[in-house]
Structures are given as C-alpha cells and as structure tokens.
Design a protein around this motif. Sequence first.
Motif, PDB file in Angstrom:
ATOM      1  N   UNK A  11     119.358 -32.158-102.832  1.00  0.00           N
ATOM      2  CA  UNK A  11     118.707 -31.164-101.977  1.00  0.00           C
ATOM      3  C   UNK A  11     118.778 -31.573-100.499  1.00  0.00           C
ATOM      4  N   UNK A  12     118.571 -32.869-100.214  1.00  0.00           N
ATOM      5  CA  UNK A  12     118.661 -33.346 -98.840  1.00  0.00           C
ATOM      6  C   UNK A  12     120.067 -33.170 -98.286  1.00  0.00           C
ATOM      7  N   UNK A  13     121.072 -33.501 -99.111  1.00  0.00           N
ATOM      8  CA  UNK A  13     122.459 -33.355 -98.664  1.00  0.00           C
ATOM      9  C   UNK A  13     122.831 -31.879 -98.475  1.00  0.00           C
ATOM     10  N   UNK A  14     122.312 -31.018 -99.335  1.00  0.00           N
ATOM     11  CA  UNK A  14     122.622 -29.589 -99.177  1.00  0.00           C
ATOM     12  C   UNK A  14     121.964 -29.030 -97.916  1.00  0.00           C
ATOM     13  N   UNK A  15     120.762 -29.499 -97.595  1.00  0.00           N
ATOM     14  CA  UNK A  15     120.118 -29.085 -96.345  1.00  0.00           C
ATOM     15  C   UNK A  15     120.925 -29.561 -95.134  1.00  0.00           C
ATOM     16  N   UNK A  16     121.413 -30.777 -95.207  1.00  0.00           N
ATOM     17  CA  UNK A  16     122.228 -31.318 -94.125  1.00  0.00           C
ATOM     18  C   UNK A  16     123.531 -30.518 -93.981  1.00  0.00           C
ATOM     19  N   UNK A  17     124.145 -30.192 -95.099  1.00  0.00           N
ATOM     20  CA  UNK A  17     125.378 -29.398 -95.082  1.00  0.00           C
ATOM     21  C   UNK A  17     125.126 -28.014 -94.489  1.00  0.00           C
ATOM     22  N   UNK A  18     124.023 -27.405 -94.855  1.00  0.00           N
ATOM     23  CA  UNK A  18     123.650 -26.100 -94.318  1.00  0.00           C
ATOM     24  C   UNK A  18     123.451 -26.186 -92.806  1.00  0.00           C
ATOM     25  N   UNK A  19     122.787 -27.212 -92.350  1.00  0.00           N
ATOM     26  CA  UNK A  19     122.566 -27.408 -90.918  1.00  0.00           C
ATOM     27  C   UNK A  19     123.888 -27.591 -90.188  1.00  0.00           C
ATOM     28  N   UNK A  20     124.811 -28.316 -90.804  1.00  0.00           N
ATOM     29  CA  UNK A  20     126.116 -28.538 -90.181  1.00  0.00           C
ATOM     30  C   UNK A  20     126.894 -27.224 -90.061  1.00  0.00           C
ATOM     31  N   UNK A  21     126.854 -26.403 -91.098  1.00  0.00           N
ATOM     32  CA  UNK A  21     127.550 -25.115 -91.038  1.00  0.00           C
ATOM     33  C   UNK A  21     126.910 -24.227 -89.979  1.00  0.00           C
ATOM     34  N   UNK A  22     125.586 -24.193 -89.950  1.00  0.00           N
ATOM     35  CA  UNK A  22     124.890 -23.346 -88.978  1.00  0.00           C
ATOM     36  C   UNK A  22     125.054 -23.825 -87.532  1.00  0.00           C
ATOM     37  N   UNK A  23     125.470 -25.060 -87.346  1.00  0.00           N
ATOM     38  CA  UNK A  23     125.705 -25.554 -85.987  1.00  0.00           C
ATOM     39  C   UNK A  23     127.196 -25.638 -85.669  1.00  0.00           C
ATOM     40  N   UNK A  25     131.063 -24.413 -84.685  1.00  0.00           N
ATOM     41  CA  UNK A  25     131.654 -23.530 -83.677  1.00  0.00           C
ATOM     42  C   UNK A  25     131.971 -22.164 -84.273  1.00  0.00           C
ATOM     43  N   UNK A  26     132.440 -22.125 -85.527  1.00  0.00           N
ATOM     44  CA  UNK A  26     132.769 -20.861 -86.186  1.00  0.00           C
ATOM     45  C   UNK A  26     131.532 -19.974 -86.330  1.00  0.00           C
ATOM     46  N   UNK A  27     130.404 -20.586 -86.660  1.00  0.00           N
ATOM     47  CA  UNK A  27     129.182 -19.806 -86.823  1.00  0.00           C
ATOM     48  C   UNK A  27     128.728 -19.222 -85.488  1.00  0.00           C
ATOM     49  N   UNK A  28     128.823 -20.012 -84.412  1.00  0.00           N
ATOM     50  CA  UNK A  28     128.421 -19.505 -83.101  1.00  0.00           C
ATOM     51  C   UNK A  28     129.359 -18.398 -82.611  1.00  0.00           C
ATOM     52  N   UNK A  29     130.646 -18.531 -82.912  1.00  0.00           N
ATOM     53  CA  UNK A  29     131.585 -17.453 -82.560  1.00  0.00           C
ATOM     54  C   UNK A  29     131.228 -16.184 -83.324  1.00  0.00           C
ATOM     55  N   UNK A  30     130.871 -16.350 -84.600  1.00  0.00           N
ATOM     56  CA  UNK A  30     130.482 -15.199 -85.411  1.00  0.00           C
ATOM     57  C   UNK A  30     129.223 -14.538 -84.833  1.00  0.00           C
ATOM     58  N   UNK A  31     128.225 -15.332 -84.485  1.00  0.00           N
ATOM     59  CA  UNK A  31     126.995 -14.776 -83.912  1.00  0.00           C
ATOM     60  C   UNK A  31     127.271 -14.021 -82.616  1.00  0.00           C
ATOM     61  N   UNK A  99     137.243 -16.620 -89.798  1.00  0.00           N
ATOM     62  CA  UNK A  99     137.162 -18.047 -89.486  1.00  0.00           C
ATOM     63  C   UNK A  99     135.965 -18.695 -90.170  1.00  0.00           C
ATOM     64  N   UNK A 100     134.826 -18.005 -90.151  1.00  0.00           N
ATOM     65  CA  UNK A 100     133.637 -18.534 -90.818  1.00  0.00           C
ATOM     66  C   UNK A 100     133.856 -18.596 -92.327  1.00  0.00           C
TER      67      UNK A 100
END
Length: 149
Positions: A11-23, A25-31, A99-100
């Motif tokens: 669960x900790x690693x999945x939270x970290x992975x989620x945070x990495x995806x949400x931070x 460059x592809x996610x910010x371009x999408x937003x 890209x995302x």
Amino acid sequence: MIMTDEWVDIMDHSDLLCTMVLSSEQFYHYLDAHRAVYTKPELVREINNFTRLKDQYEEVQRFGKYHPDYSRVMKDIRVTKRNLDMVDEVAALRVAENELQDLLDEVSLIVGKSVSEGVKVPVSNPFFASSSSSCGSGCGSGGSCSCSA
C-alpha cells in the motif's frame, strides 16, 4: 482480510507510485490541455453537441442504413468530429491523453512483470504489447507463434 506487513508495504509503495504519476510531466501537460479545452464555453458546447450526436449515432447503428435518419446522423457526426479535430486545443488534449496513457501503460507493465513474467497486462499502445511478449505478435493475433505456451 488480515493486514500484514507485506500488505502495508504494498500500500505504501502504491501510494508512492500514485504520487509519482501525479507529479509527472505527462500529467501536468494533460491538466494544462484539459483546462485549455474546458475553460472555453463555446468549445464545451461543441463537445456536448458531439456527445449528443454520438448518442444518436449509437441509436442509428442498431438499425444500420435502414434507420430513417441514418444519412443525416452519419454526416453530422463526421462533420462535427472533423471540426473538433481541427481545433488546436482539442488536438493538444488528445496528444496529452495519449502521452499520459503511454506512461500508465509502462507503469502497468513494470508492475505486472515484477509480479510474474506470465502476467498479461492490457495496454493501449501496440508497441508495449509486442515488445513485452516473448513470442512477438503471433499469439492471439492470428499470426504464427513460436512460443512454447
């Protein structure tokens, strides 16, 4: 289900992975691209119009060319889609979405292969699907396969 230390680590690693995806460059371009499209009222109206046309299209597809509005709906949806595709903001949003999605496909493949090489991970990009399989594109695609599955 009993929570063990392994589950807490997962669960900790999945939270970290989620945070990495949400931070990423592809996610910010999408937003940014999403915001550019959905802050323009006339573009939102055109997208809503296209959504209504898609509903009509699905209704017409049930009966095919025998539906009384077949020709009109088919023409309207093509023209509207073409007009939307020609808008720079919509094109940028589609590129950002792809890209995302590629990033998410890569992450899914890495996670899946870390569990087992035999895990089949559905991906939207055929590049990832063919490069990850051990036998190329033969299995399930109608081609010849040389794997020993």
